[in-house]
Scaffold this active site. Structure first.
Site, PDB file in Angstrom:
ATOM      1  N   CYS A 111      64.165  84.540  77.091  1.00  0.00           N
ATOM      2  CA  CYS A 111      64.754  85.881  77.103  1.00  0.00           C
ATOM      3  C   CYS A 111      65.886  86.035  76.097  1.00  0.00           C
ATOM      4  O   CYS A 111      66.261  87.163  75.754  1.00  0.00           O
ATOM      5  CB  CYS A 111      65.252  86.208  78.508  1.00  0.00           C
ATOM      6  SG  CYS A 111      63.951  86.154  79.768  1.00  0.00           S
ATOM      7  N   HIS A 237      70.797  91.245  78.418  1.00  0.00           N
ATOM      8  CA  HIS A 237      69.392  91.050  78.769  1.00  0.00           C
ATOM      9  C   HIS A 237      69.102  91.770  80.075  1.00  0.00           C
ATOM     10  O   HIS A 237      69.818  91.617  81.059  1.00  0.00           O
ATOM     11  CB  HIS A 237      69.092  89.558  78.905  1.00  0.00           C
ATOM     12  CG  HIS A 237      67.772  89.268  79.542  1.00  0.00           C
ATOM     13  ND1 HIS A 237      66.617  89.931  79.170  1.00  0.00           N
ATOM     14  CD2 HIS A 237      67.420  88.413  80.540  1.00  0.00           C
ATOM     15  CE1 HIS A 237      65.607  89.475  79.919  1.00  0.00           C
ATOM     16  NE2 HIS A 237      66.069  88.563  80.749  1.00  0.00           N
ATOM     17  N   ASN A 267      61.950  93.601  83.383  1.00  0.00           N
ATOM     18  CA  ASN A 267      62.382  92.484  82.546  1.00  0.00           C
ATOM     19  C   ASN A 267      61.312  92.240  81.495  1.00  0.00           C
ATOM     20  O   ASN A 267      60.217  91.780  81.801  1.00  0.00           O
ATOM     21  CB  ASN A 267      62.586  91.244  83.424  1.00  0.00           C
ATOM     22  CG  ASN A 267      63.014  90.022  82.630  1.00  0.00           C
ATOM     23  OD1 ASN A 267      62.931  89.983  81.412  1.00  0.00           O
ATOM     24  ND2 ASN A 267      63.471  88.998  83.340  1.00  0.00           N
TER      25      ASN A 267
END
Length: 311
Positions: A111, A237, A267
């Site tokens: 990520c 993030h 996500n």
């Protein structure tokens, strides 16, 4: 040579998977998902590949920058979900966009991939190794999602975001703060023969993210010459709304717009930071030159972040 983000672009699939949809697939509910993650919906690619998503976002960023393919000297695609290993997704993007002769490679830092790739591009342009660089975060997380596991399938979505990095009169990309804690590398996993499935120790990641990240984010601000209170925006993030909000509180930046794209996108791993940033710019929630903290974290456990000025 100072650098800047010259332009941004993003792309998401049309199909949306809602919490109500998921409640018909696994034992969950809209209330359960919202309470624990803040997510309401996420985009899912039915036919598009990672290369399709990446190319669409990259093409928009290139057009917004007003540059031709011949002016790009580096293409970096951050992804952890690409099925194809060789040729790289970056090579596929370069080929589709008519970019000839540029160094093109994929980067996998989970990520934290996009902010890591942005630093790599920043370094290349500053060193004179490329005049302009195209940086993309692209993920098709639906390809690696276990839709029988309610703890993870409610989180993940697909999409891509891209940035063009080029020379500037004044610094527009601050020094990167990056690193990893490999002793916790198993906290987020995507392992096994293809077809692997995403898995994580959610509580471990949540505790780490809400305790360890704020000092690192402050360091990124300090290295760029800003106090957190001087930030105009925070783009972390988009893992979980609770984590995003906790980091923003700990930084104590009351005047900053906090990106919460996770609510409608879920996500999207390496795509989440450029997606959220591009949308803030597109909606006019930040103006050109706004000092913005980008900070991402994930598998490894890894992190990377820097303060940029919005295009």
């Amino acid at each position: 040579m100072p650098t800047r983000i010259a332009a941004l672009g993003y792309h998401q699939p049309e199909h949306r998977l809602t919490n109500e949809d998921l409640s018909g697939m696994v034992e969950t509910s809209d209330a359960w998902i919202r309470q624990r993650t803040g997510i309401v919906t996420r985009h899912i690619a039915r036919e598009e590949s990672v290369a399709d998503l990446a190319t669409a976002a990259a093409g928009k960023a290139l057009a917004a920058a007003g540059l031709g393919p011949a002016e790009i000297g580096q293409v970096v695609v951050a992804t952890c979900s690409a099925i194809d290993r060789v040729p790289s997704i970056a090579a596929e993007v370069a080929g589709r966009l008519g970019i000839q002769g540029a160094v093109a490679f994929d980067l996998n830092n989970g990520c934290a991939g996009f902010t890591t790739a942005l630093a790599v591009a920043d370094h290349a342009v500053r060193a004179g190794a490329a005049r302009h660089a195209l940086v993309v975060g692209a993920e098709k997380m639906s390809d690696v999602t276990d839709y029988t596991d309610r703890s993870t399938c409610v989180l993940l979505g697909d999409g891509a975001g891209a940035a063009v990095v080029g020379p500037a009169a004044q610094p527009g990309i601050g020094p990167v703060v990056w690193g990893s804690d490999p002793t916790a590398r198993d906290a987020v996993r995507l392992r096994g023969d293809w077809h692997p499935r995403f898995a994580q120790d959610g509580q471990k990641v949540f505790r780490w993210a809400t305790t360890a990240l704020a000092p690192l984010a402050r360091e990124a601000c300090e290295r760029a010459g800003y106090a957190p209170g001087e930030l105009g925006a925070i783009v972390a993030h988009q893992a979980n709304l609770r984590i995003v909000e906790a980091l923003a509180r700990q930084l104590d930046a009351p005047g900053a717009v906090v990106a919460t794209d996770v609510v409608t996108s879920g996500n999207t791993s390496a795509a989440s930071v450029p997606l959220a940033l591009a949308k803030l710019v597109e909606r006019g929630e930040v103006t050109p030159g706004t000092p913005t903290l980008l900070f991402a974290f994930g598998g490894g456990l890894s992190w990377a972040g820097q303060v940029v000025r919005c295009p």
